[in-house]
Design a protein around this motif. Structure first.
Motif, mmCIF file in Angstrom:
data_model
loop_
_atom_site.group_PDB
_atom_site.id
_atom_site.type_symbol
_atom_site.label_atom_id
_atom_site.label_comp_id
_atom_site.label_asym_id
_atom_site.label_seq_id
_atom_site.Cartn_x
_atom_site.Cartn_y
_atom_site.Cartn_z
ATOM 1 N N PRO A 2 0.791 -1.265 -0.051
ATOM 2 C CA PRO A 2 0.062 0.162 -0.108
ATOM 3 C C PRO A 2 0.904 1.193 -0.062
ATOM 4 N N GLY A 3 0.439 2.211 -0.654
ATOM 5 C CA GLY A 3 1.093 3.515 -0.669
ATOM 6 C C GLY A 3 0.017 4.552 -1.119
ATOM 7 N N ASN A 4 0.612 5.863 -1.457
ATOM 8 C CA ASN A 4 0.012 6.963 -1.915
ATOM 9 C C ASN A 4 0.325 7.376 -3.161
ATOM 10 N N PHE A 5 -0.356 7.918 -4.236
ATOM 11 C CA PHE A 5 0.041 8.737 -5.490
ATOM 12 C C PHE A 5 -0.419 10.024 -4.910
ATOM 13 N N ARG A 6 0.381 10.867 -5.131
ATOM 14 C CA ARG A 6 0.035 12.259 -4.784
ATOM 15 C C ARG A 6 0.348 13.210 -5.816
ATOM 16 N N MET A 23 -6.429 27.287 -10.089
ATOM 17 C CA MET A 23 -6.729 26.155 -9.208
ATOM 18 C C MET A 23 -5.695 25.416 -8.615
ATOM 19 N N GLY A 24 -5.656 25.408 -7.524
ATOM 20 C CA GLY A 24 -4.596 24.582 -6.664
ATOM 21 C C GLY A 24 -4.920 23.454 -6.045
ATOM 22 N N PHE A 25 -4.165 22.384 -6.514
ATOM 23 C CA PHE A 25 -4.438 20.939 -6.174
ATOM 24 C C PHE A 25 -3.161 20.135 -5.171
ATOM 25 N N ASP A 26 -3.612 19.639 -4.311
ATOM 26 C CA ASP A 26 -2.978 18.684 -3.222
ATOM 27 C C ASP A 26 -3.629 17.658 -2.877
ATOM 28 N N ARG A 27 -3.500 16.682 -3.668
ATOM 29 C CA ARG A 27 -4.478 15.526 -3.636
ATOM 30 C C ARG A 27 -3.717 14.203 -3.718
ATOM 31 N N GLY A 28 -4.121 13.394 -2.588
ATOM 32 C CA GLY A 28 -3.376 12.123 -2.471
ATOM 33 C C GLY A 28 -4.545 10.837 -2.590
ATOM 34 N N THR A 29 -4.011 9.871 -3.366
ATOM 35 C CA THR A 29 -5.049 8.756 -3.576
ATOM 36 C C THR A 29 -4.435 7.397 -3.087
ATOM 37 N N SER A 30 -5.027 6.805 -2.215
ATOM 38 C CA SER A 30 -4.610 5.418 -1.523
ATOM 39 C C SER A 30 -4.385 4.633 -2.604
ATOM 40 N N VAL A 31 -3.418 3.789 -2.860
ATOM 41 C CA VAL A 31 -3.252 2.758 -3.804
ATOM 42 C C VAL A 31 -2.572 1.551 -3.080
ATOM 43 N N ASP A 32 -2.909 0.349 -3.764
ATOM 44 C CA ASP A 32 -2.330 -0.807 -3.375
ATOM 45 C C ASP A 32 -0.880 -1.021 -3.899
ATOM 46 N N GLU A 33 -0.746 -0.765 -5.053
ATOM 47 C CA GLU A 33 0.480 -1.146 -5.929
ATOM 48 C C GLU A 33 0.889 -0.144 -6.861
ATOM 49 N N GLY A 34 2.065 0.166 -7.137
ATOM 50 C CA GLY A 34 2.515 1.020 -8.240
ATOM 51 C C GLY A 34 3.719 0.782 -8.868
ATOM 52 N N VAL A 65 -6.025 0.396 -12.929
ATOM 53 C CA VAL A 65 -5.222 1.688 -12.612
ATOM 54 C C VAL A 65 -6.106 2.619 -12.248
ATOM 55 N N THR A 66 -5.919 3.375 -11.103
ATOM 56 C CA THR A 66 -6.583 4.582 -10.729
ATOM 57 C C THR A 66 -5.992 5.778 -10.897
ATOM 58 N N CYS A 67 -4.586 5.796 -11.216
ATOM 59 C CA CYS A 67 -3.774 7.110 -11.139
ATOM 60 C C CYS A 67 -2.700 6.840 -12.405
ATOM 61 N N MET A 122 4.086 6.376 -14.951
ATOM 62 C CA MET A 122 3.951 5.786 -13.360
ATOM 63 C C MET A 122 2.598 5.762 -13.372
ATOM 64 N N ILE A 123 2.358 4.240 -12.957
ATOM 65 C CA ILE A 123 0.761 3.748 -12.778
ATOM 66 C C ILE A 123 0.712 3.490 -11.405
ATOM 67 N N ALA A 124 -0.492 3.559 -10.846
ATOM 68 C CA ALA A 124 -0.767 3.027 -9.423
ATOM 69 C C ALA A 124 -2.535 2.585 -9.395
ATOM 70 N N GLY A 125 -2.580 1.685 -8.590
ATOM 71 C CA GLY A 125 -4.040 1.327 -8.410
ATOM 72 C C GLY A 125 -4.311 0.274 -7.489
ATOM 73 N N THR A 126 -5.347 -0.274 -7.546
ATOM 74 C CA THR A 126 -5.843 -1.389 -6.622
ATOM 75 C C THR A 126 -5.540 -2.884 -7.289
#
Length: 126
Positions: A2-6, A23-34, A65-67, A122-126
């Protein structure tokens, strides 16, 4: 693991005579693999699949793939989903495409730039 794609970014649009928009963004998504990797994409290549997901539950890897972050040093085109059935969009050389909050199991790229493209992914997801 598990990790984070930020994704952190500041996007500004300033048109002549108008007020700047931000527009300012600072968003992290929890992922299982990357995974991150680089590959060469020869000119004349069409619909080269670079994300193929093994949907087997015991694959131990990314199933969706979610990111996605991708950049190439030449202008190429990108398709999300099955290569033959989706519309491509153009990626300008050295301009990153960053997608977060998606659900993709396949993606492909094509290169008609006249030069070999070096593609970083770079790919990340569940």
């Amino acid at each position: 693991m598990p990790g984070n794609f930020r994704v952190k970014s500041d996007v500004w649009l300033a048109m002549q005579g108008g007020q700047p928009n931000h527009m300012g963004f600072d968003r992290g998504t929890s992922v299982d693999e990357g995974v991150a990797y680089t590959f060469e994409l020869a000119t004349g290549t069409t619909d080269q699949v670079f994300i193929v997901i093994d949907p087997a539950p015991d694959s131990g890897g990314i199933e969706t793939v979610t990111c996605l972050a991708i950049v190439a040093d030449q202008t190429i085109s990108l398709k999300l989903g099955a290569a033959g059935s989706n519309v491509a969009f153009t990626m300008t050389a050295n301009e990153p495409v960053i997608l977060q909050g998606i659900s993709v199991t396949e993606a492909s790229v094509s290169n008609s730039s006249g030069s070999t493209a070096n593609v970083r992914v770079m790919i990340a997801g569940t």
